[in-house]
Design a protein around this motif. Sequence first.
Motif, PDB file in Angstrom:
ATOM      1  N   UNK A 227      39.699  46.089  36.277  1.00 37.70           N
ATOM      2  CA  UNK A 227      40.176  45.857  37.645  1.00 37.70           C
ATOM      3  C   UNK A 227      40.118  44.372  37.991  1.00 37.70           C
ATOM      4  N   UNK A 228      39.013  43.711  37.617  1.00 34.00           N
ATOM      5  CA  UNK A 228      38.907  42.277  37.872  1.00 34.00           C
ATOM      6  C   UNK A 228      39.936  41.520  37.046  1.00 34.00           C
ATOM      7  N   UNK A 229      40.160  41.958  35.807  1.00 36.14           N
ATOM      8  CA  UNK A 229      41.166  41.313  34.961  1.00 36.14           C
ATOM      9  C   UNK A 229      42.560  41.458  35.574  1.00 36.14           C
ATOM     10  N   UNK A 230      42.848  42.633  36.105  1.00 38.23           N
ATOM     11  CA  UNK A 230      44.148  42.857  36.740  1.00 38.23           C
ATOM     12  C   UNK A 230      44.312  41.953  37.959  1.00 38.23           C
ATOM     13  N   UNK A 231      43.255  41.838  38.759  1.00 41.92           N
ATOM     14  CA  UNK A 231      43.304  40.971  39.940  1.00 41.92           C
ATOM     15  C   UNK A 231      43.486  39.506  39.543  1.00 41.92           C
ATOM     16  N   UNK A 232      42.792  39.100  38.471  1.00 45.31           N
ATOM     17  CA  UNK A 232      42.920  37.722  37.989  1.00 45.31           C
ATOM     18  C   UNK A 232      44.336  37.434  37.521  1.00 45.31           C
ATOM     19  N   UNK A 233      44.917  38.371  36.770  1.00 51.89           N
ATOM     20  CA  UNK A 233      46.298  38.191  36.295  1.00 51.89           C
ATOM     21  C   UNK A 233      47.272  38.111  37.466  1.00 51.89           C
ATOM     22  N   UNK A 234      47.057  38.934  38.493  1.00 52.79           N
ATOM     23  CA  UNK A 234      47.919  38.895  39.680  1.00 52.79           C
ATOM     24  C   UNK A 234      47.828  37.540  40.388  1.00 52.79           C
TER      25      UNK A 234
END
Length: 323
Positions: A227-234
């Motif tokens: 989830x944090x990785x997805x937020x970072x990519x966004x």
Amino acid sequence: MVNLTDAFKRSLRKHSTVIKKCFEEMGSGQAGLPEPEEQKAIKETELEAGETLSLSSPTEGEARMVGNVGPDRQFKFQKARELHQQGYGIKAIAKQLGAGRKTIRKYLASECLVSREINGSRTLTNFSGFESELIKLSQTNTTYLNLFNHITEKGFNRKYSQFCERMNKLINDGKTAKTRENNLLPLLKPVKTWSLSKLAFIALAKAGTLKEEDQKYLDILLQKSLEIKHSTDLAHSFRQLFVAKEEGSLTEWIKTAGAEGSALKGFAKGINQDYEAVNQAVISTISNGQVEGQVNRLKTIKRNMYGRVGFDLLRKIVLANSG
């Protein structure tokens, strides 16, 4: 409208558990902790010498977090109590966690971690009158809160946090801690923690610009939490919009970031409410950076003059520095 860094920081707050686990993993290279038999021997030695007072304390699961407390403080609070139960002294714990001894004493004295606040007077006018009674009571299976309630009924008129601070000083004279650190327990390796603000800046930084330690922690964090990785990519893809300058790219980003379950859903909603202005900033090659820079230069000159001169001199200084 909330900026990207604040929105990302807010999303990190929901992942305090995994952030603290990553803190632990970063410090996993520390010397091994004592075996249960060693801990038992330490406690028996202390009781025979009469050098420490035994107070029951809540376990990690029972420790409560009250208010707006970041994962870095939560980690230090729980780790300090854990190491203290294993026999480590305040000096060793403070050194490992990178905190002050006064802070560690507060952590050990408190049964819950509360938000920071500005305290009033720290003078405990009548605490000394209860010291002998507190020492006797603390040798039983009791807690600081019970002791505080007991002396409050008898006239103690200060706050619980102030009571804990004085009570901890009464109990911990440092002699036993020094003996445990030098003779009985392995040395502790310092553990690094990051605040939510620092984590947000690390996660949103450009590739290759981070320190080795920061990059290592970020890699562990992104590996542990999808989830944090997805937020970072966004977040990185949002910044890339201003570089690519493609028409329609903002619409696609808002659609992706505004999906159900996205950590940046609120940020995307705010962008959508002011879509025309933000989209213009995305696709336009025109920048007001030059104007903002000149305004900043003018204000800097004014501040350096401390307001002691008039407009005429200000105009001359500005022109003189315009070469």
